[in-house]
Design a protein around this motif. Structure first.
Motif, PDB file in Angstrom:
ATOM      1  N   TRP B  36      14.282 -15.179 -30.265  1.00  0.00           N
ATOM      2  CA  TRP B  36      15.585 -14.614 -29.930  1.00  0.00           C
ATOM      3  C   TRP B  36      16.644 -15.074 -30.949  1.00  0.00           C
ATOM      4  O   TRP B  36      17.469 -14.296 -31.401  1.00  0.00           O
ATOM      5  CB  TRP B  36      15.969 -15.062 -28.518  1.00  0.00           C
ATOM      6  N   THR B  37      16.554 -16.376 -31.312  1.00  0.00           N
ATOM      7  CA  THR B  37      17.517 -16.914 -32.279  1.00  0.00           C
ATOM      8  C   THR B  37      17.373 -16.207 -33.630  1.00  0.00           C
ATOM      9  O   THR B  37      18.365 -15.883 -34.291  1.00  0.00           O
ATOM     10  CB  THR B  37      17.295 -18.429 -32.478  1.00  0.00           C
ATOM     11  N   TRP B  38      16.106 -15.969 -34.018  1.00  0.00           N
ATOM     12  CA  TRP B  38      15.847 -15.310 -35.305  1.00  0.00           C
ATOM     13  C   TRP B  38      16.416 -13.883 -35.293  1.00  0.00           C
ATOM     14  O   TRP B  38      17.104 -13.460 -36.236  1.00  0.00           O
ATOM     15  CB  TRP B  38      14.336 -15.303 -35.572  1.00  0.00           C
ATOM     16  N   VAL B  39      16.145 -13.150 -34.208  1.00  0.00           N
ATOM     17  CA  VAL B  39      16.657 -11.773 -34.089  1.00  0.00           C
ATOM     18  C   VAL B  39      18.193 -11.784 -34.130  1.00  0.00           C
ATOM     19  O   VAL B  39      18.826 -10.979 -34.826  1.00  0.00           O
ATOM     20  CB  VAL B  39      16.152 -11.118 -32.774  1.00  0.00           C
ATOM     21  N   PHE B  40      18.782 -12.725 -33.394  1.00  0.00           N
ATOM     22  CA  PHE B  40      20.250 -12.804 -33.337  1.00  0.00           C
ATOM     23  C   PHE B  40      20.820 -13.118 -34.720  1.00  0.00           C
ATOM     24  O   PHE B  40      21.830 -12.546 -35.129  1.00  0.00           O
ATOM     25  CB  PHE B  40      20.661 -13.878 -32.313  1.00  0.00           C
ATOM     26  N   TRP B  41      20.142 -14.009 -35.442  1.00  0.00           N
ATOM     27  CA  TRP B  41      20.586 -14.358 -36.800  1.00  0.00           C
ATOM     28  C   TRP B  41      20.584 -13.132 -37.708  1.00  0.00           C
ATOM     29  O   TRP B  41      21.486 -12.925 -38.518  1.00  0.00           O
ATOM     30  CB  TRP B  41      19.689 -15.468 -37.357  1.00  0.00           C
ATOM     31  N   LEU B  42      19.551 -12.294 -37.557  1.00  0.00           N
ATOM     32  CA  LEU B  42      19.468 -11.088 -38.388  1.00  0.00           C
ATOM     33  C   LEU B  42      20.532 -10.060 -37.996  1.00  0.00           C
ATOM     34  O   LEU B  42      21.054  -9.344 -38.853  1.00  0.00           O
ATOM     35  CB  LEU B  42      18.073 -10.461 -38.273  1.00  0.00           C
ATOM     36  N   LEU B  43      20.864 -10.013 -36.710  1.00  0.00           N
ATOM     37  CA  LEU B  43      21.830  -9.010 -36.249  1.00  0.00           C
ATOM     38  C   LEU B  43      23.282  -9.449 -36.435  1.00  0.00           C
ATOM     39  O   LEU B  43      24.194  -8.633 -36.440  1.00  0.00           O
ATOM     40  CB  LEU B  43      21.595  -8.696 -34.766  1.00  0.00           C
TER      41      LEU B  43
END
Lengths: 69, 447
Positions: B36-43
């Motif tokens: 989730w953190t990785w996805v949020f970082w990309l978004l």
């Protein structure tokens, strides 16, 4: 790496899976949303707000002139 | 849906690469929190940048002036309120961009026609040009503290803004801007060096007091009140965030996270804005009046060399990040209206109009700052006021678009959200009219 403007075929396939059809530049250039019909009430509101902006511009100009004096 | 490859441009492919990265992150075999953190970082990007961008030089100078003039009190919770208002407004641009894949100016022209579109463009471009001038005032003031001559400082600032936009890749531009935006947090250690009274801050946040001595409706207080509203709610933010959401390639399934990253940007910007107010409260305690924009030097006896340097660097950052985001909003709008390429994924050769609008507005405003004899502090305050006054028409067009089922489909704004946005519009109109009354008949508000 292909030159700009010459996408490789596998990249094009990748795009097929990842972008929505209406997200493509070519689609956006061809498809346009129609003009919305504005009701009289909305038109009155838009004109009133335009008059408000013009009035406030005069107010700000007055204040700027006062400060500069 | 099959699409022939010749229809694709490099703008599409760059966007697809960003989507691929996101798709891989979503499918990664990682613990849920990490994934989730990785996805949020990309978004992360448009929402954080729009809010930190709006913590720009005139905004931070308005907050510093607020702390210096009024200390800890009414303005702390008031600033939080203005950020909540801004979040309500900006959330709509996330949905509009993700659903339609079109920029704000493009949508206005398509749905309301060139007549109303031209008005909104005039408001935007005049407001942006004036605001950009104040960004360079901030850059100049920040670098002047370190002894950099005005012309050199302004020239360096303009060069950084233009070079950051020339990467030919939205993703790279976004990460450069985010890297600079982190420095807005420099106001937090500066505030700690001012040793604010924690109990007084808590009381002010809960009770909205003490209110300014002359009352909220006195001329200078009302000007600062409007400037603080204008520090968070401005037309360029609509055009920028929607354009960036489109350029980043967000889709309807990303809306909840887009909303979340906008909320994160709001929280960070509110915290940094309040930190700026607290950092300058020693000036209020010691009855020091600051003329112009030289808060860093005025705070030297109270915050020390380190604290004052943090203020100067914070102002420099505020000016730079805002100059990057505001010039980009002008470029998105110009490109959309002129129907030429309008993406940071295109090269200057592929989107000449876009980059000309961006570079031209930067160079014009940078040059304007070097004109001698301009009353800088007044220009800074009045620019935020101009932003507030231009906002109601922009907000009504935004509400009309976000409640338009033909445009938004399932993502159309509900009655509560629409009501809140209309309430914000009424609030801004009333605030503007109060200001007008204070200018035209100063005695009327005290009768």
């Amino acid at each position: 790496m292909p030159e700009r403007g010459e996408p490789k075929r596998e990249e094009a396939e990748l795009d097929d899976q990842l972008l929505e059809p209406d997200q493509l530049v070519s689609a956006k250039e061809k498809v346009h949303l129609g003009r919305r019909r504005l009701s009289p009430a909305i038109l009155v509101l838009l004109w009133a707000l335009r008059a408000y902006v013009i009035f406030m511009v005069v107010v700000i100009a007055t204040e700027v002139a006062r400060v500069l004096r | 849906m099959a699409r022939p490859s010749q229809q694709l441009t490099h703008e599409d492919l760059d966007r697809a690469r960003d989507r691929l990265r996101l798709s891989r992150a979503r499918q990664a075999e990682l613990p849920r929190a990490l994934r989730w953190t990785w996805v949020f970082w990309l978004l992360i990007g448009p929402g954080v940048l729009v809010f930190i961008g709006e913590n720009d030089a005139p905004s931070m100078l308005s907050y510093l002036a607020t702390g210096a003039n009024f200390g800890v009190g009414f303005f702390l919770p008031f600033v939080i309120l203005t950020f909540l208002i801004a979040w309500i407004v900006q959330e709509m641009t996330v949905r509009l961009g993700a659903v339609t894949h079109r920029g704000h100016a493009e949508l206005i022209f398509e749905r309301f026609g060139p007549f109303w579109g031209a008005f909104s463009m005039i408001d935007l471009l005049i407001g942006n040009l004036l605001t950009l001038i104040t960004e360079f005032i901030g850059i100049r003031a920040g670098l002047a503290f370190f002894g950099v001559p005005a012309a050199l400082g302004v020239g360096l600032g303009a060069a950084v803004v233009i070079l950051a936009s020339l990467t030919g890749r939205y993703w790279t531009w976004e990460r450069i801007a985010l890297g600079l935006a982190i420095l807005n947090g420099l106001f937090v250690p500066a505030a700690l060096l001012a040793h604010p009274d924690g109990a007084a801050v808590g009381r002010a946040l809960l009770s909205w007091s003490p209110t300014p001595a002359g009352g909220l409706l006195s001329g200078p207080t009302l000007l600062l009140l409007l400037a603080d509203i204008g520090a968070t709610v401005t037309p360029w933010m609509l055009f920028f965030q929607q354009g960036a959401v489109v350029d980043k390639g967000l889709q309807p399934k990303d809306i909840s996270l887009g909303r979340g990253e906008t909320l994160l940007g709001m929280v960070l910007a509110a915290a940094f804005g309040i930190a700026a107010i607290l950092a300058s409260t020693p000036l209020h305690r010691h009855g020091v009046t600051v003329s112009g924009t030289d808060f860093a030097r005025a705070l030297l006896p109270y915050l020390g060399r380190v604290g004052s340097s943090l203020i100067a660097l914070g102002l420099l950052e505020a000016g730079l990040v805002a100059a990057i985001t505001i010039s980009t909003s002008s470029a998105y709008a110009a490109g959309e209206v002129l129907k030429t390429g309008h993406s940071l994924n295109r090269s200057p050769r592929e989107a000449a109009g876009f980059y000309l609008a961006l570079g031209g507005s930067v160079l014009l405003s940078a040059a304007a700052v070097l004109i001698p004899g301009v009353p800088l502090e007044f220009v800074v305050l009045i620019v935020n006021v101009v932003a507030v006054l231009a906002m109601p028409p922009a907000l009504i067009l935004l509400v009309l678009l976000s409640t338009d089922r033909e445009v938004m489909g399932d993502q159309v704004s509900g009655p509560w959200w629409t009501g809140a946005a209309v309430g914000v519009t009424i609030f801004l109109v009333l605030a503007g009219l109060l200001y007008a009354l204070s200018v035209l008949d100063p005695g009327a508000l005290h009768a």
